[in-house]
Every structure is written in structure tokens, then in C-alpha cells.
Design a protein around this motif. Structure first.
Motif, mmCIF file in Angstrom:
data_model
loop_
_atom_site.group_PDB
_atom_site.id
_atom_site.type_symbol
_atom_site.label_atom_id
_atom_site.label_comp_id
_atom_site.label_asym_id
_atom_site.label_seq_id
_atom_site.Cartn_x
_atom_site.Cartn_y
_atom_site.Cartn_z
ATOM 1 N N VAL A 277 0.683 -14.917 3.612
ATOM 2 C CA VAL A 277 0.505 -13.275 2.953
ATOM 3 C C VAL A 277 1.596 -12.467 3.574
ATOM 4 O O VAL A 277 1.741 -12.602 4.668
ATOM 5 C CB VAL A 277 -1.172 -12.734 3.555
ATOM 6 C CG1 VAL A 277 -1.172 -11.348 3.237
ATOM 7 C CG2 VAL A 277 -2.344 -13.544 2.872
ATOM 8 N N TRP A 278 1.982 -11.469 2.672
ATOM 9 C CA TRP A 278 2.931 -10.516 3.058
ATOM 10 C C TRP A 278 2.361 -9.142 2.699
ATOM 11 O O TRP A 278 1.645 -8.801 2.098
ATOM 12 C CB TRP A 278 4.310 -10.521 2.283
ATOM 13 C CG TRP A 278 5.296 -11.074 2.728
ATOM 14 C CD1 TRP A 278 6.338 -10.893 3.643
ATOM 15 C CD2 TRP A 278 5.363 -12.675 2.585
ATOM 16 N NE1 TRP A 278 7.220 -11.989 3.880
ATOM 17 C CE2 TRP A 278 6.564 -12.990 3.410
ATOM 18 C CE3 TRP A 278 4.643 -13.556 2.187
ATOM 19 C CZ2 TRP A 278 7.047 -14.401 3.217
ATOM 20 C CZ3 TRP A 278 4.858 -14.828 2.127
ATOM 21 C CH2 TRP A 278 6.205 -15.344 2.619
ATOM 22 N N ALA A 279 2.214 -8.221 4.186
ATOM 23 C CA ALA A 279 1.663 -6.778 3.621
ATOM 24 C C ALA A 279 2.629 -5.760 4.183
ATOM 25 O O ALA A 279 3.275 -6.007 5.535
ATOM 26 C CB ALA A 279 0.264 -7.023 4.528
ATOM 27 N N VAL A 280 2.926 -4.911 3.396
ATOM 28 C CA VAL A 280 3.703 -3.819 3.500
ATOM 29 C C VAL A 280 2.969 -2.586 3.174
ATOM 30 O O VAL A 280 2.534 -2.558 1.974
ATOM 31 C CB VAL A 280 5.169 -3.976 2.880
ATOM 32 C CG1 VAL A 280 6.045 -2.760 3.500
ATOM 33 C CG2 VAL A 280 5.713 -5.344 3.246
ATOM 34 N N MET B 297 -2.932 -0.184 7.471
ATOM 35 C CA MET B 297 -3.422 -1.008 6.323
ATOM 36 C C MET B 297 -2.841 -2.494 6.760
ATOM 37 O O MET B 297 -3.527 -3.605 6.658
ATOM 38 C CB MET B 297 -2.679 -0.811 5.158
ATOM 39 C CG MET B 297 -2.996 -1.554 3.838
ATOM 40 S SD MET B 297 -1.523 -1.794 2.596
ATOM 41 C CE MET B 297 -0.570 -3.099 3.185
ATOM 42 N N MET B 298 -1.882 -2.686 7.434
ATOM 43 C CA MET B 298 -0.990 -3.999 7.838
ATOM 44 C C MET B 298 -1.998 -4.576 8.960
ATOM 45 O O MET B 298 -2.364 -5.608 9.015
ATOM 46 C CB MET B 298 0.388 -3.766 8.225
ATOM 47 C CG MET B 298 1.061 -3.325 7.117
ATOM 48 S SD MET B 298 3.051 -3.458 7.550
ATOM 49 C CE MET B 298 3.327 -1.970 8.664
ATOM 50 N N GLY C 246 0.987 -1.094 0.173
ATOM 51 C CA GLY C 246 -0.020 -0.016 0.069
ATOM 52 C C GLY C 246 0.725 1.202 0.080
ATOM 53 O O GLY C 246 1.981 1.264 0.765
ATOM 54 N N GLY C 247 0.585 2.323 -0.788
ATOM 55 C CA GLY C 247 1.229 3.525 -0.887
ATOM 56 C C GLY C 247 2.917 3.174 -1.273
ATOM 57 O O GLY C 247 3.230 2.266 -2.103
ATOM 58 N N VAL C 248 3.523 3.819 -0.350
ATOM 59 C CA VAL C 248 5.160 3.637 -0.561
ATOM 60 C C VAL C 248 5.424 2.177 -0.383
ATOM 61 O O VAL C 248 6.587 1.765 -0.585
ATOM 62 C CB VAL C 248 5.738 4.651 0.058
ATOM 63 C CG1 VAL C 248 5.806 4.592 1.694
ATOM 64 C CG2 VAL C 248 7.026 4.980 -0.295
ATOM 65 N N GLY C 249 4.554 1.311 0.417
ATOM 66 C CA GLY C 249 4.895 -0.094 0.936
ATOM 67 C C GLY C 249 4.918 -0.722 -0.401
ATOM 68 O O GLY C 249 5.353 -1.902 -0.572
#
Ligand code: FES
Length: 272
Positions: free
Chosen positions: A183-186, A191-192, A106-109
Motif C-alpha cells: 500500500v502507498w499512502a500520501v 490520514m497516513m 488524500g487532498g493535495v496528496g
């Protein structure tokens, strides 16, 4: 000194830079970060490694100009030099053959999620990527993400491209079809937190990359401490990736809001 060999403005406050750092480029693994100093007097800025090229001897960073040091960094261009680039720091992502994996940026992630998706794809996984931003203009690296994904989904808050809504809407849909092994979330902490909330009922292992304020980056100052289950962990040496179902996001967000206020004061002082 470390020379900037490429610069791109990615839109909004987001900038991309490739820097000559041959030793670091040789060792960098997905999920790790580095610390830069613009000049001798500069503060230490931790940034996730967004890409590396061992042959060219370069590493790529993507950052948002949201504080004194990142504002200064955003003024630099190809040919300019950084005083220090230290790394790779932190533990690498747990890359193995899981089966079907979902990567959420998400975004800069979106930048730090790219090397993770690339490594998981190279390890033989079926990679489903979901990237999101507020709007089309703030989205970047769609092509790069597409090149390392079996499926690429896009979400924007305003619907200017892809699904109108959040990455978590798509994540929920993908998880409900079954078969997702990890799952990987950055991205932003909220959001995470929401990704971990979505995956929990499905019992899917979820890695999140924590980005609290870091000072020394070596486990000495305690600045980056976070609560993971019953344990206090340091994101710089124990992470930055942790089990998203164990992280105390509310505490981490409270701490980060407090430190952001201090950062805003510093920025004001710098611009006055
Ligand atoms: Fe100091 Fe992690 S940045 S302990």
C-alpha cells in the motif's frame, strides 16, 4: 529561469502548474521531489513532482497556497518564470511487480500519488486506487487516476461524491478481501497514520510519503528529521517514503504543528 507553461486552479487553495525544466523532466522518477525558489530572495519551497513529460521537457507541480511563498507562487500564471527549480531530490518509490497494490491519496496528496500509480501500473501491478477529499469541489485528477488504475474508489467527508467517509474505510474493506501486497499512502499526516494503522493487522507493507518542513533538501540542516523505528532519518535524503508501520507520526505531527504556527506568523507579517 524556468518558464511556467501551464496553470490551472484545481479548487479551494489548490493550484497546478507545469514548468519547463527539460533536464529534470528527463530524470524524474515517481516519489521524488524538487525545490523551487520564486525569485532570488525567495525561500526554498519543496514540492513533490506530480507528473513529468520527458518529451515536452516539463514537470508538473500541485500545491496549496498556505504560506507566504505558496501564496506568492499561486499568483503566477503561464509565461511567468521561477528563479530556481532544483531536483529531482530524494529517493524514488520502490517500484516493482508486487501483484495487487493499493494507492491512497488524500487532498493535495492525490497529485504525488499519481506518478506512483502510473509507474506501478506500468510495472504490471493490479492497481486499486482510493482518493479522497473533504468534498467534491476539492477533488481533482479523477480522470488521470482512473487512467492508471484497475479500480478507482472515491471518498468524500460530506458524501458529495463517492463513499461518505474516509479513504481508510475503503482501504480496510479492500485489505480484508486479502491479496494486497503493498500500500502507498500520501496525504495529511493523520490520514497516513490511519492508513498504517489499518494495514498493520493485515501485515501489508505500507509506504508513506513524509512531508516535514525542509530547508536545504540535501541532508545538511536537519530540519526534516523524523523518527523511523529506532533511527532518526532525514526525509529529504533518506525518504520521502518510509515504512508507515515504523514512522513516529505523533512526534512528526507535534513538530509540524509547531512549525505551522511559525508559518502562520510569517504569513500574517507578509500580509500586514
Ligand atoms: Fe535539511 Fe532535510 S531539509 S536535512
Amino acid at each position: 529561469m524556468y518558464t511556467i507553461v501551464d496553470y490551472k486552479h484545481l479548487g479551494g487553495l489548490t493550484h497546478e502548474m507545469s514548468v519547463e525544466a527539460p533536464q529534470l523532466a528527463k530524470k524524474a522518477q515517481a516519489g521524488q521531489f524538487l525545490i523551487i525558489r520564486i525569485n532570488e530572495e525567495g525561500e526554498r519551497v519543496p514540492l513533490t513532482i506530480a507528473d513529468s513529460d520527458a518529451e515536452k521537457g516539463t514537470i508538473t507541480i500541485v500545491f496549496q497556497a498556505v504560506g507566504r511563498s505558496t501564496d506568492e507562487l499561486a499568483q503566477l500564471r503561464t509565461g511567468d518564470q521561477l528563479a530556481d527549480v532544483v531536483g529531482p531530490l530524494g529517493r524514488a518509490s520502490e517500484i516493482e511487480k508486487y501483484g495487487t497494490v493499493v494507492i491512497v491519496g488524500g487532498g493535495v496528496g492525490i497529485a504525488p500519488i499519481y506518478p506512483i500509480a502510473k509507474s506501478l501500473k506500468a510495472a504490471g501491478n493490479h492497481v486499486i486506487s482510493i482518493i479522497g477529499a473533504k468534498n467534491k469541489d476539492l477533488l481533482f485528477w479523477e480522470d488521470k487516476m482512473d487512467s492508471v488504475s484497475d479500480e478507482l474508489h472515491i471518498a468524500t467527508d460530506d458524501g458529495s461524491v463517492g463513499h461518505k467517509g474516509f479513504v481508510t474505510d475503503i482501504l480496510e474493506e479492500v485489505c480484508s478481501k486479502g491479496d494486497v501486497a503493498a500500500v502507498w499512502a500520501v496525504g495529511p499526516m493523520i490520514m497516513m497514520k490511519n492508513c498504517a494503522r489499518v494495514t498493520k493487522p493485515f501485515g501489508v507493507k505500507t509506504f508513506v510519503s513524509m512531508n516535514p518542513v525542509m530547508i536545504d533538501g540535501t541532508g545538511m540542516c536537519g530540519g526534516c528529521r523524523i523518527q523511523v523505528g529506532a533511527d532518526t532519518k532525514f526525509a529529504c535524503v533518506d525518504g520521502p517514503e518510509f515504512d508507515g508501520h515504523q514512522v513516529d507520526f505523533d512526534l512528526a505531527m507535534k513538530r509540524s504543528a509547531y512549525l505551522k504556527n511559525l508559518e502562520a506568523e510569517g504569513r500574517q507579517f507578509y500580509h500586514d
